[in-house]
Motif scaffolding. Structure first.
Motif, PDB file in Angstrom:
ATOM      1  N   PRO A   1       2.822 -19.377  -6.357  1.00 15.55           N
ATOM      2  CA  PRO A   1       1.914 -18.728  -7.125  1.00 15.55           C
ATOM      3  C   PRO A   1       1.701 -17.299  -6.636  1.00 15.55           C
ATOM      4  O   PRO A   1       1.621 -16.871  -5.616  1.00 15.55           O
ATOM      5  CB  PRO A   1       0.395 -19.278  -6.969  1.00 15.55           C
ATOM      6  N   ILE A   2       1.744 -16.375  -7.677  1.00 11.88           N
ATOM      7  CA  ILE A   2       1.508 -14.794  -7.412  1.00 11.88           C
ATOM      8  C   ILE A   2       0.148 -14.530  -8.335  1.00 11.88           C
ATOM      9  O   ILE A   2       0.196 -14.549  -9.640  1.00 11.88           O
ATOM     10  CB  ILE A   2       2.612 -14.100  -7.811  1.00 11.88           C
ATOM     11  N   CYS A   3      -0.812 -13.874  -7.625  1.00 11.85           N
ATOM     12  CA  CYS A   3      -2.006 -13.444  -8.476  1.00 11.85           C
ATOM     13  C   CYS A   3      -2.237 -12.059  -8.470  1.00 11.85           C
ATOM     14  O   CYS A   3      -1.722 -11.387  -7.637  1.00 11.85           O
ATOM     15  CB  CYS A   3      -3.288 -14.165  -7.881  1.00 11.85           C
ATOM     16  N   GLU A   4      -3.204 -11.751  -9.396  1.00 12.35           N
ATOM     17  CA  GLU A   4      -3.623 -10.269  -9.577  1.00 12.35           C
ATOM     18  C   GLU A   4      -2.318  -9.674 -10.434  1.00 12.35           C
ATOM     19  O   GLU A   4      -1.260  -9.333  -9.863  1.00 12.35           O
ATOM     20  CB  GLU A   4      -3.782  -9.435  -8.236  1.00 12.35           C
ATOM     21  N   SER A   5      -2.795  -9.214 -11.771  1.00 19.39           N
ATOM     22  CA  SER A   5      -1.711  -8.953 -12.659  1.00 19.39           C
ATOM     23  C   SER A   5      -0.983  -7.667 -12.106  1.00 19.39           C
ATOM     24  O   SER A   5       0.232  -7.720 -12.090  1.00 19.39           O
ATOM     25  CB  SER A   5      -2.208  -8.413 -13.998  1.00 19.39           C
TER      26      SER A   5
ATOM     27  N   SER B   1      12.281   5.515   5.168  1.00 23.13           N
ATOM     28  CA  SER B   1      12.849   4.218   5.383  1.00 23.13           C
ATOM     29  C   SER B   1      13.728   4.102   6.742  1.00 23.13           C
ATOM     30  O   SER B   1      13.707   3.074   7.387  1.00 23.13           O
ATOM     31  CB  SER B   1      13.483   3.702   4.414  1.00 23.13           C
ATOM     32  N   SER B   2      14.401   5.006   7.246  1.00 22.70           N
ATOM     33  CA  SER B   2      15.117   4.957   8.527  1.00 22.70           C
ATOM     34  C   SER B   2      14.337   5.352   9.857  1.00 22.70           C
ATOM     35  O   SER B   2      14.987   5.266  10.688  1.00 22.70           O
ATOM     36  CB  SER B   2      16.412   5.594   8.207  1.00 22.70           C
ATOM     37  N   GLY B   3      13.047   5.683   9.392  1.00 19.61           N
ATOM     38  CA  GLY B   3      12.618   6.306  10.526  1.00 19.61           C
ATOM     39  C   GLY B   3      11.736   5.493  11.466  1.00 19.61           C
ATOM     40  O   GLY B   3      11.319   5.502  12.476  1.00 19.61           O
ATOM     41  N   GLY B   4      11.562   4.247  10.943  1.00 23.21           N
ATOM     42  CA  GLY B   4      10.971   3.007  11.671  1.00 23.21           C
ATOM     43  C   GLY B   4      11.402   1.900  10.953  1.00 23.21           C
ATOM     44  O   GLY B   4      11.825   1.693   9.979  1.00 23.21           O
ATOM     45  N   PRO B   5      10.548   0.720  11.687  1.00 18.76           N
ATOM     46  CA  PRO B   5      10.574  -0.445  10.916  1.00 18.76           C
ATOM     47  C   PRO B   5       9.994  -0.533   9.437  1.00 18.76           C
ATOM     48  O   PRO B   5       9.142   0.228   9.254  1.00 18.76           O
ATOM     49  CB  PRO B   5       9.751  -1.374  11.767  1.00 18.76           C
ATOM     50  N   SER B   6      10.239  -1.492   8.692  1.00 19.85           N
ATOM     51  CA  SER B   6       9.767  -1.377   7.226  1.00 19.85           C
ATOM     52  C   SER B   6       8.528  -1.998   7.273  1.00 19.85           C
ATOM     53  O   SER B   6       8.035  -2.814   8.135  1.00 19.85           O
ATOM     54  CB  SER B   6      10.770  -2.690   6.573  1.00 19.85           C
ATOM     55  N   ILE B   7       7.740  -1.075   6.638  1.00 14.56           N
ATOM     56  CA  ILE B   7       6.154  -1.431   6.310  1.00 14.56           C
ATOM     57  C   ILE B   7       6.067  -2.533   5.327  1.00 14.56           C
ATOM     58  O   ILE B   7       5.266  -3.560   5.917  1.00 14.56           O
ATOM     59  CB  ILE B   7       5.361  -0.065   6.029  1.00 14.56           C
ATOM     60  N   LEU B   8       6.535  -2.497   4.386  1.00 11.05           N
ATOM     61  CA  LEU B   8       6.478  -3.613   3.189  1.00 11.05           C
ATOM     62  C   LEU B   8       7.403  -4.754   3.806  1.00 11.05           C
ATOM     63  O   LEU B   8       8.384  -4.621   4.298  1.00 11.05           O
ATOM     64  CB  LEU B   8       6.766  -3.230   1.888  1.00 11.05           C
ATOM     65  N   PRO B   9       7.156  -6.115   3.676  1.00  4.92           N
ATOM     66  CA  PRO B   9       7.939  -7.254   4.283  1.00  4.92           C
ATOM     67  C   PRO B   9       9.315  -7.210   3.307  1.00  4.92           C
ATOM     68  O   PRO B   9       9.159  -6.530   2.097  1.00  4.92           O
ATOM     69  CB  PRO B   9       7.088  -8.385   3.800  1.00  4.92           C
ATOM     70  N   ALA B  10      10.248  -7.542   3.552  1.00  5.16           N
ATOM     71  CA  ALA B  10      11.602  -7.664   2.914  1.00  5.16           C
ATOM     72  C   ALA B  10      11.471  -8.684   1.729  1.00  5.16           C
ATOM     73  O   ALA B  10      12.173  -8.328   0.766  1.00  5.16           O
ATOM     74  CB  ALA B  10      12.821  -8.096   3.845  1.00  5.16           C
ATOM     75  N   ASP B  11      11.025  -9.785   1.816  1.00  2.39           N
ATOM     76  CA  ASP B  11      11.033 -10.828   0.740  1.00  2.39           C
ATOM     77  C   ASP B  11      10.086 -10.384  -0.304  1.00  2.39           C
ATOM     78  O   ASP B  11       8.915 -10.080   0.000  1.00  2.39           O
ATOM     79  CB  ASP B  11      10.817 -12.088   1.325  1.00  2.39           C
TER      80      ASP B  11
ATOM     81  N   ASP C   1       6.549 -12.399  -0.003  1.00  2.00           N
ATOM     82  CA  ASP C   1       5.824 -12.017   0.984  1.00  2.00           C
ATOM     83  C   ASP C   1       5.170 -10.635   0.741  1.00  2.00           C
ATOM     84  O   ASP C   1       4.005 -10.389   1.128  1.00  2.00           O
ATOM     85  CB  ASP C   1       6.734 -11.753   2.596  1.00  2.00           C
ATOM     86  N   ARG C   2       6.062  -9.903   0.131  1.00  3.36           N
ATOM     87  CA  ARG C   2       5.491  -8.382  -0.395  1.00  3.36           C
ATOM     88  C   ARG C   2       4.228  -8.728  -1.330  1.00  3.36           C
ATOM     89  O   ARG C   2       3.206  -7.893  -1.226  1.00  3.36           O
ATOM     90  CB  ARG C   2       6.290  -7.642  -1.161  1.00  3.36           C
ATOM     91  N   ALA C   3       4.372  -9.580  -2.401  1.00  3.46           N
ATOM     92  CA  ALA C   3       3.266 -10.097  -3.046  1.00  3.46           C
ATOM     93  C   ALA C   3       2.000 -10.553  -2.377  1.00  3.46           C
ATOM     94  O   ALA C   3       1.075 -10.084  -2.692  1.00  3.46           O
ATOM     95  CB  ALA C   3       3.776 -10.808  -4.030  1.00  3.46           C
ATOM     96  N   ILE C   4       2.242 -11.631  -1.527  1.00  7.43           N
ATOM     97  CA  ILE C   4       1.322 -11.750  -0.872  1.00  7.43           C
ATOM     98  C   ILE C   4       0.372 -10.709   0.047  1.00  7.43           C
ATOM     99  O   ILE C   4      -0.831 -10.583   0.229  1.00  7.43           O
ATOM    100  CB  ILE C   4       1.557 -13.048   0.573  1.00  7.43           C
ATOM    101  N   ALA C   5       1.247  -9.956   0.692  1.00 10.93           N
ATOM    102  CA  ALA C   5       0.530  -8.598   1.427  1.00 10.93           C
ATOM    103  C   ALA C   5      -0.116  -7.779   0.470  1.00 10.93           C
ATOM    104  O   ALA C   5      -1.098  -7.534   0.785  1.00 10.93           O
ATOM    105  CB  ALA C   5       1.808  -7.865   2.164  1.00 10.93           C
TER     106      ALA C   5
END
Lengths: 226, 231
Positions: A66-70, B80-90, B93-97
């Motif tokens: 699931p993904i939430c928030e539009s 992007s090349s200056g340091g580790p990625s801030i947003l996850p790669a997947d 996982d990005r959506a969760i973050a």
């Protein structure tokens, strides 16, 4: 993406937030299934399980996850189906930042105030109306001339986010006095909304006027001067 | 990148400004920090953020970028090349973050901020409970996210990432709230995962030199309350 991608959306036909997601899926030609929720009083177990924090639609379920928030869902769709046009977000970092800024502004200034106007009374309602007019005036400046869409030549994140509310304006004309949102006061926005609703994806997703009328009639919510 | 090409307009107590500073540090970006004067707001602020007139504003090659989380994503995109990625790669996982960062901004922070101005004991208690519930949700999220991989250090894995920055930037003010309410919000009993995470976050190289000291924030909060108190 695998051919047997399963995409389901937990939906409520009247929700403009859910319309955003549906429009994005349609625009990108992604196959999806809708599971209609019976809101507000009869939320499904699935909805409560998959969105325990907010218990709201839309919820996108992609291969069971699931993904939430539009706004989160829209960025997810754009990233996962990045090979399918249109791109909701531009590729240039500065323009991406601009698109995100305006998307957030539409949510906070326009949607939040619109909801206040439609759903409250008295001073709060007046506040909502004032905020809504201010927000629409700002957006009026962002489109028109050579900017067909907020996204430029093609539909983008901000367009997808704002357009369902415009259809809500005609939806809620049955229950509120909306003479302050007119073609005369917002010519650019009205021209833009018309252009959007001419797209198959958008016109397919916007609720039909008759259905909306009956919905409000059933709940005795019509304007007394209808 | 020449220092003058990157400017950050901000104020030292602001958790939102802190987010931008941490992101810039992660990417080793050389930048000029401009402390906003307020009262009145500077011309630079009014010009570069006409919509909200708020800090932080990142000014890169004379172009302004506003809203702290948008700035963080911009920094991640550009350097992007200056340091580790801030947003996850997947993407998931990005959506969760992003979901939890939005939760912090929409629910947790407003509740925390409102405690000081609460009208009456009942409202105060309600807001404190809201913050406690929010922290419990984040504790749960932290456990879920870190149980997925081998690196259980941060929301972002073995390096601090988007959600660490979004939430961690509030730690100073959360501690101030604990002191002023006398309620322990964040500890080994209620939120063990987060309590340990908070220590690691504050000790991180990109954070430790820019995170304001709690006692300074407390002093600042007291000055604010005095200014706002009815005469």
């Amino acid at each position: 993406m695998a051919k047997n991608d399963e995409v389901i959306m937990l939906d409520f036909w009247l929700s403009p937030y859910a319309r955003r997601v549906q429009i994005a899926l349609e625009e990108k030609g992604i196959k999806y299934e809708i599971k209609e929720e019976d809101l507000p009083n009869n939320k499904s177990t699935l909805l409560l399980q998959l969105n325990p924090v907010y218990k709201k639609v839309p919820v996108l379920i992609h291969n069971g996850k699931p993904i939430c928030e539009s706004l989160v869902v829209l960025e997810y769709i754009d990233e996962v189906w990045n090979h399918k046009s249109p791109s909701l977000l531009p590729s240039d970092p500065y323009h991406r930042a601009q698109a995100r800024f305006w998307a957030d502004y539409v949510d906070k200034k326009i949607y939040d105030n619109a909801m206040k106007f439609f759903k409250t009374e008295g001073e709060e309602k007046e506040d909502g109306k004032k905020g809504l007019i201010e927000g629409l005036k700002v957006m009026e400046e962002q489109v028109g001339g050579d900017r067909t869409y907020f996204g430029g030549d093609n539909i983008g994140l901000v367009d997808v986010i704002l357009v369902p509310l415009f259809s809500w304006f005609y939806v809620y004309k049955f229950t509120n006095n909306l003479n302050f949102v007119s073609q005369e006061s917002f010519p650019n926005l009205f021209a833009w909304a018309k252009k959007c609703t001419e797209r198959d994806s958008v016109s397919k997703c916007i609720p039909k006027e008759q259905k909306v009328f009956e919905h409000f009639q059933q709940r005795n919510l019509l304007n007394s001067d209808q | 990148m020449a220092k003058s090409e990157v400017k950050l307009l901000g104020a030292w107590p602001s958790p939102f400004v802190l987010r931008a500073r941490i992101a810039l540090n992660i990417k080793s970006v050389d930048y000029e920090f401009l402390e906003e004067t307020f009262q009145p707001k500077s011309q630079l602020l009014l010009q570069s953020n006409p919509v909200y007139k708020k800090i932080p504003v990142l000014i890169h090659e004379n172009k302004p970028i506003c809203e702290s989380l948008i700035i963080v994503q911009y920094v991640d995109d550009v350097w992007s090349s200056g340091g580790p990625s801030i947003l996850p790669a997947d993407p998931y996982d990005r959506a969760i973050a992003r979901f939890w960062a939005t939760y912090v901004d929409d629910k947790l922070f407003p509740a925390m901020k409102s405690i000081a101005g609460a009208k009456g004991e009942e409202e105060r208690k309600r807001l404190i409970k809201e913050v406690e519930e929010g922290l419990a949700l984040l504790e749960d999220a932290f456990n879920k996210i870190t149980s997925k991989g081998n690196n259980k250090l941060f929301f972002g894995g073995d390096q601090i990432g988007y959600l660490d920055i979004a939430f961690g930037s509030l730690l100073g003010w959360l501690r101030v709230t604990e002191i002023t309410t006398g309620v322990k919000l964040f500890d080994q009993v209620n939120t063990p995962g987060l309590a340990n995470w908070a220590e690691r976050f504050c000790a991180h190289a990109a954070v430790k030199d820019v995170m304001p000291h709690t006692h300074k924030l407390l002093e600042f909060a007291k000055t604010l309350m005095t200014k706002l108190a009815p005469i």
